[in-house]
Design a protein around this motif. Structure first.
Motif, mmCIF file in Angstrom:
data_model
loop_
_atom_site.group_PDB
_atom_site.id
_atom_site.type_symbol
_atom_site.label_atom_id
_atom_site.label_comp_id
_atom_site.label_asym_id
_atom_site.label_seq_id
_atom_site.Cartn_x
_atom_site.Cartn_y
_atom_site.Cartn_z
ATOM 1 N N ASN A 152 0.833 -1.204 0.000
ATOM 2 C CA ASN A 152 0.000 0.000 0.000
ATOM 3 C C ASN A 152 0.872 1.259 0.000
ATOM 4 N N THR A 153 0.269 2.379 -0.359
ATOM 5 C CA THR A 153 0.928 3.683 -0.299
ATOM 6 C C THR A 153 0.308 4.478 0.847
ATOM 7 N N VAL A 154 1.143 5.037 1.719
ATOM 8 C CA VAL A 154 0.652 5.795 2.868
ATOM 9 C C VAL A 154 1.181 7.226 2.794
ATOM 10 N N ILE A 155 0.268 8.184 2.749
ATOM 11 C CA ILE A 155 0.608 9.609 2.753
ATOM 12 C C ILE A 155 0.125 10.192 4.077
ATOM 13 N N VAL A 156 1.054 10.772 4.848
ATOM 14 C CA VAL A 156 0.723 11.256 6.189
ATOM 15 C C VAL A 156 0.984 12.755 6.294
ATOM 16 N N ILE A 157 -0.024 13.508 6.699
ATOM 17 C CA ILE A 157 0.144 14.928 7.026
ATOM 18 C C ILE A 157 0.453 14.981 8.520
ATOM 19 N N GLU A 158 1.657 15.384 8.868
ATOM 20 C CA GLU A 158 2.098 15.207 10.251
ATOM 21 C C GLU A 158 3.144 16.236 10.655
ATOM 22 N N HIS A 159 3.130 16.632 11.942
ATOM 23 C CA HIS A 159 4.133 17.523 12.505
ATOM 24 C C HIS A 159 5.063 16.797 13.472
ATOM 25 N N ASN A 160 4.773 15.537 13.756
ATOM 26 C CA ASN A 160 5.562 14.768 14.699
ATOM 27 C C ASN A 160 6.920 14.423 14.097
ATOM 28 N N LEU A 161 7.994 14.836 14.761
ATOM 29 C CA LEU A 161 9.342 14.638 14.229
ATOM 30 C C LEU A 161 9.727 13.160 14.147
ATOM 31 N N ASP A 162 9.235 12.353 15.090
ATOM 32 C CA ASP A 162 9.544 10.927 15.065
ATOM 33 C C ASP A 162 8.938 10.259 13.833
ATOM 34 N N VAL A 163 7.790 10.748 13.414
ATOM 35 C CA VAL A 163 7.160 10.228 12.192
ATOM 36 C C VAL A 163 7.979 10.644 10.978
ATOM 37 N N MET A 164 8.424 11.901 10.960
ATOM 38 C CA MET A 164 9.215 12.396 9.830
ATOM 39 C C MET A 164 10.506 11.601 9.653
ATOM 40 N N LYS A 165 11.142 11.254 10.761
ATOM 41 C CA LYS A 165 12.417 10.529 10.690
ATOM 42 C C LYS A 165 12.270 9.180 9.983
ATOM 43 N N GLN A 166 11.091 8.576 10.098
ATOM 44 C CA GLN A 166 10.888 7.247 9.529
ATOM 45 C C GLN A 166 10.239 7.271 8.150
ATOM 46 N N ALA A 167 9.970 8.474 7.649
ATOM 47 C CA ALA A 167 9.327 8.578 6.335
ATOM 48 C C ALA A 167 10.300 8.207 5.218
ATOM 49 N N ASP A 168 9.775 7.676 4.144
ATOM 50 C CA ASP A 168 10.601 7.395 2.962
ATOM 51 C C ASP A 168 10.884 8.685 2.190
ATOM 52 N N TYR A 169 9.915 9.619 2.268
ATOM 53 C CA TYR A 169 10.028 10.850 1.477
ATOM 54 C C TYR A 169 9.236 11.948 2.178
ATOM 55 N N ILE A 170 9.788 13.152 2.189
ATOM 56 C CA ILE A 170 9.134 14.284 2.853
ATOM 57 C C ILE A 170 8.844 15.394 1.850
ATOM 58 N N ILE A 171 7.637 15.935 1.930
ATOM 59 C CA ILE A 171 7.280 17.150 1.189
ATOM 60 C C ILE A 171 6.999 18.221 2.240
ATOM 61 N N ASP A 172 7.872 19.194 2.334
ATOM 62 C CA ASP A 172 7.765 20.241 3.356
ATOM 63 C C ASP A 172 7.057 21.454 2.754
ATOM 64 N N VAL A 173 5.964 21.869 3.394
ATOM 65 C CA VAL A 173 5.184 23.016 2.917
ATOM 66 C C VAL A 173 5.425 24.192 3.854
ATOM 67 N N GLY A 174 5.732 25.353 3.301
ATOM 68 C CA GLY A 174 6.048 26.524 4.129
ATOM 69 C C GLY A 174 5.993 27.793 3.298
ATOM 70 N N PRO A 175 6.862 28.784 3.570
ATOM 71 C CA PRO A 175 7.958 28.744 4.560
ATOM 72 C C PRO A 175 7.504 28.879 6.004
ATOM 73 N N ASP A 176 6.243 29.291 6.222
ATOM 74 C CA ASP A 176 5.713 29.421 7.578
ATOM 75 C C ASP A 176 4.322 28.805 7.591
ATOM 76 N N GLY A 177 3.558 29.092 8.632
ATOM 77 C CA GLY A 177 2.218 28.550 8.734
ATOM 78 C C GLY A 177 1.152 29.528 8.282
ATOM 79 N N GLY A 178 -0.084 29.054 8.156
ATOM 80 C CA GLY A 178 -1.211 29.906 7.803
ATOM 81 C C GLY A 178 -1.044 30.588 6.460
#
Length: 209
Positions: A152-178
């Motif tokens: 399966n393919t899993v796409i996660v919207i997440e702020h948890n750093l531990d989750v990010m460390k284990q991701a295969d690929y990261i798409i970072d959206v910014g540069p800030d919030g809102g």
């Protein structure tokens, strides 16, 4: 089966399965009292007269998924469903718990529990670790890894750093919030983010390693 539903034939005739009696007053707020007929259990006397292994429908629905998994030993169909609840990190939810009382992350995991044995799906999860203890986050990551391992393919919207460390690929959206965000500021592996990216997420990820 409708006899064991408080929304159907099994409802207490006095309160209609609500467990409470609401008395409307003309010039005041309604008065809510516990139903004396069912003592708040919401079921009719007939429904409560039946027992399974000595327990009524109310007592069974009060069980947590973990307790029910042991209670229904020998019932393969129920054990499979309850085992899935344990696998997604929800052993503490009671069988009769209303969906309205669950957090967003818990609802997502309940949905995942139904699809654990499926392949070729795409799952999009929004903050599935919200409200979880650190040990439970590890369990969720093991679950997501198992979904990927099954094809399966899993796409996660997440702020948890531990989750990010284990991701295969990261798409970072910014540069800030809102309103100051909305742009893709980095794409790549967690390792590439730590080494190359100059974003707020990358800064916190480096500090956590």
């Amino acid at each position: 089966m409708s006899l064991f539903s408080f929304n159907s034939k099994g409802a207490c005739p006095a309160c209609g399965g609500r467990g409470q009696i609401v008395t409307e007053l003309v010039f005041m707020d309604p008065v809510t009292t516990l139903c004396e007929a069912c003592e708040g259990k919401r079921y009719s006397g007939e429904a409560l007269s039946y027992r399974y292994k000595g327990k009524t429908i109310v007592e069974i629905l009060d069980m947590s998924a973990g307790e029910a998994y042991e209670f229904f030993e020998g019932n393969k169909k129920l054990r499979k469903a309850l085992g899935a609840m344990l696998e997604v990190g929800l052993p503490y939810l009671s069988l009769g718990q209303p969906l309205s009382t669950l957090s967003g992350g818990e609802r997502q995991r309940v949905k995942l529990a139904k699809d654990l044995d499926k392949k070729g799906n795409i799952y999009v999860l929004d903050e599935p670790t919200t409200g979880l203890h650190a040990s439970d986050v590890c369990r969720i990551m093991e679950l997501l890894d198992s979904l990927v391992d099954r094809g399966n393919t899993v796409i996660v919207i997440e702020h948890n750093l531990d989750v990010m460390k284990q991701a295969d690929y990261i798409i970072d959206v910014g540069p800030d919030g809102g309103t100051a965000g909305g742009e893709i500021v980095f794409t790549g592996t967690p390792g590439e983010m730590v080494e190359q990216a100059q974003t707020i997420t990358a800064e916190y990820l480096r500090k956590s390693i």
